[in-house]
Design an enzyme around this catalytic site. Structure first.
Site: not given
Ligand code: 1PR
Length: 589
Positions: A87, A272
């Site tokens: 790279c 997650d």
């Molecule tokens: O805010 O910098 O501390 O980062 C926290 C991170 O955690 C953020 O990226 C935020 O999107 C994620 N997050 C926080 N709470 C939740 C929760 O679900 N309660 N998850 C969460 C976010 C979203 C996707 C998920 C897709 C696909 N998850 O990553 O995997 O929506 O899901 P699917 O295919 O099943 O529909 P910070």
């Protein structure tokens, strides 16, 4: 006795992945060289030298100069021993780069100036789009030219062939579209240089180059799955010419159609991660971000498995990238969150595709000493544990709010600016958590709105417009800011990629949120990863068929519940939709 491989470390990015890859390939030990005097001390025992680099050319070249590495590297090459650059470790052998602002120059083995990829590319412009820069993704090396002859499909040079795909991540390259650069390449070829070329949109660039004992790749072999490990292995074992090393396959009868840019459709598996009520770190999955079971015993956190186990499974199923999101990190301090660092360290030993980690990347206070720990230090902890990119969620919202308060004047001190300046834009992903907000008229908000054309999707009071309001802290806090506005600000501040979630679609299995994806993708030039709502392979086809030409798509629940394997999605895309994907056929070298 393991063979010792020396690696030059100018503290530019993560060497852990490379070290892991070298050790995975065979009985090797790795020793780092940090400066000229260490080079001198170890010189007599160096048999194979690897020179990796990520991030900013200027920063990298300056380090090479300040650490007195120029002369020892030149002398080493002159001694005839093998060296492999990776790279920015390829770029440093050119004389200069458009990325360079200081007086420091590269080693000058190729007297050519590296250029930035153009986001205004004719192929994209004809569709009213911009080409995403950085160039991030899996790309074929279309042409391998050895001593004036093209390599045949069943032949390999340094383990590389024209069938497999390799992982690239860079904004600058030796682009040879101009007459001047083409003749520089021809001149080098006549002097004995060999080149491999790839294409990004209409731009043709050097993907790898070699001269006698010197070999360098623009792509990351340590992140290119089995195909990449083969490249590294051929350098380590000295088998320059081989046959039949193809590891990837093409399925189905349908003619394969490349994306506009030439990169394959990237499929990302996302985990997650959080601590459950028993104190174990588990993979969970929410419905619109609610990760607690609504029935059964108590309201416990949904437990879908162990992070390293699942991540490794997805890699072996063919995931192009794996993302870990520490979803409750806003409550805890990742400085003390050693289990997550441990997860990364273990995952990075088995997984040779890019790893992204998010959650709690921001300036923070060490709870024990009370001292400030800057965000780049937090990011560095993750990079050193094996991450290739960090994803910033909540802090990005705060930063964008300040950016607009300051009328778009950059302060230079945000976590996005500092991390991208040190580790490169490509290492900074912005994770966006937006929720649909209906409005009756565009004049009801200062945010950019979308007009809803499907009558069945109007708001509860018949609203025909909406915007996507961003949230932070896992959807708990809503902000007076739209997703488009957030992404525009973050791009300007130096982010390299957008992970675009949609709370309305998250966990729904009903497909991606096209409205939101179209809106954001058209507003920025950096790559956009579509996320939330994937329930079956057709949903991935649909999102890749959007006119906005989305760069990657992410799935979580459908993989965790084992309804589909990652390769089911990729085979579907290739067989049914004729889309170009990376289909790795084996997982051991
Ligand atoms: O805010 O910098 O501390 O980062 C926290 C991170 O955690 C953020 O990226 C935020 O999107 C994620 N997050 C926080 N709470 C939740 C929760 O679900 N309660 N998850 C969460 C976010 C979203 C996707 C998920 C897709 C696909 N998850 O990553 O995997 O929506 O899901 P699917 O295919 O099943 O529909 P910070």
């Amino acid at each position: 006795m393991p063979h010792l491989i020396h690696v030059i470390d100018v503290e530019s990015g993560n060497l852990q992945s490379l070290t892991n890859a070298i050790k995975y390939i065979g009985d090797y030990e790795v020793e780092y060289i940090h400066n000229g005097s260490e080079f001198e001390q170890k010189n007599s025992e160096i048999e194979k030298l690897v020179f990796p680099g990520v991030g900013n050319f200027d920063h990298f070249v300056k380090q090479v100069h300040l650490r007195d590495l120029l002369t020892p590297i030149r002398e080493y090459i002159r001694s005839g021993r093998p060296l492999m650059g990776i790279c920015v470790g390829l770029q440093v052998f050119f004389s200069e780069s458009e990325e360079g602002v200081s007086d420091y120059r590269g080693l000058g083995y190729m007297n050519m100036k590296l250029q930035k990829f153009a986001s205004s590319d004719p192929i994209f412009e004809s569709k009213g789009l911009k080409k995403a820069v950085p160039h991030i993704g899996w790309n074929s090396v279309n042409e391998i030219n050895i001593q004036g002859k093209q390599l045949a499909a069943d032949e390999a040079y340094y383990g590389m062939n024209t069938v497999n795909k390799y992982y690239f991540v860079h904004s600058y390259a030796a682009i040879i579209n101009s007459e001047e650069n083409r003749s520089l390449i021809e001149k080098a070829q006549s002097e004995g240089w060999n080149f491999a070329f790839a294409r990004y949109g209409t731009e043709k660039f050097v993907a790898a180059m070699a001269f006698e004992n010197f070999f360098a790749t623009q792509f990351h072999p340590e992140k290119s799955g089995i195909a990449g490990l083969q490249v590294l292995k051929s350098f380590l074992t000295g088998k320059v010419f081989e046959q039949n090393v193809q590891s990837q396959v093409q399925k189905g009868e349908k003619a394969i159609v490349s994306s506009l840019s030439g990169v394959t459709r990237r499929i990302i598996a996302c985990l997650d991660v959080r601590t459950n009520d028993e104190g174990d770190l588990v993979v969970t999955k929410g419905d619109q971000y609610n990760v607690r079971e609504s029935s059964g015993e108590g309201n416990s956190v949904r437990n879908l498995g162990k992070p390293v186990e699942l991540a490794t499974r997805y890699y072996r199923q063919g995931a192009d990238e794996v993302t870990f999101l520490n979803i409750t990190s806003f409550r805890n301090s990742p400085i003390k969150d050693l289990p997550m660092l441990e997860v990364l360290k273990l995952a990075a030993k088995e997984i040779f595709v890019p790893l992204t980690v998010g959650g709690g990347i921001k300036d923070m206070t060490d709870p024990e000493t009370g001292s400030l720990v800057p965000a780049e230090k937090v990011a560095d902890l993750y990079f050193r544990s094996g991450a290739d990119k960090v994803s910033i969620g909540s802090d990005a919202v705060t930063i964008a709010e300040k950016y607009y308060q300051n009328k778009g004047v950059k302060s230079g001190d945000s976590s996005i600016e500092r991390i991208s300046a040190t580790f490169g834009n490509q290492a900074v992903v912005i994770s966006v958590d937006p929720k649909r907000r209906y409005v009756s008229s565009p004049s009801d908000t200062t945010m950019q709105v979308v007009e809803i054309t499907d009558g069945s999707k109007y708001g509860p009071n018949g609203e025909r417009f909406c915007y996507y309001q961003v949230t932070s802290q896992g959807g708990r806090k809503v902000h007076d800011l739209g997703a488009v506005e957030l992404c525009i600000a973050c791009e300007d501040l130096g982010a390299g990629e957008i992970l675009l979630n949609s709370i309305d679609h998250d966990g729904s299995n009903k497909g991606f949120n096209f409205e939101l994806i179209n809106q954001v993708k058209r507003a920025v030039s950096i790559p956009v990863i579509a996320s939330s709502g994937a329930g079956n392979p057709k949903h991935f086809q649909e999102v890749f068929e959007l006119d906005c030409n989305v760069d990657a798509a992410l799935g979580a629940g459908l993989f965790h519940r084992e309804e589909y394997k990652v390769n089911d999605v990729k085979e579907y895309l290739q067989e049914k939709a004729g889309m170009d994907v990376r289909l790795e056929s084996r997982f051991d070298i």
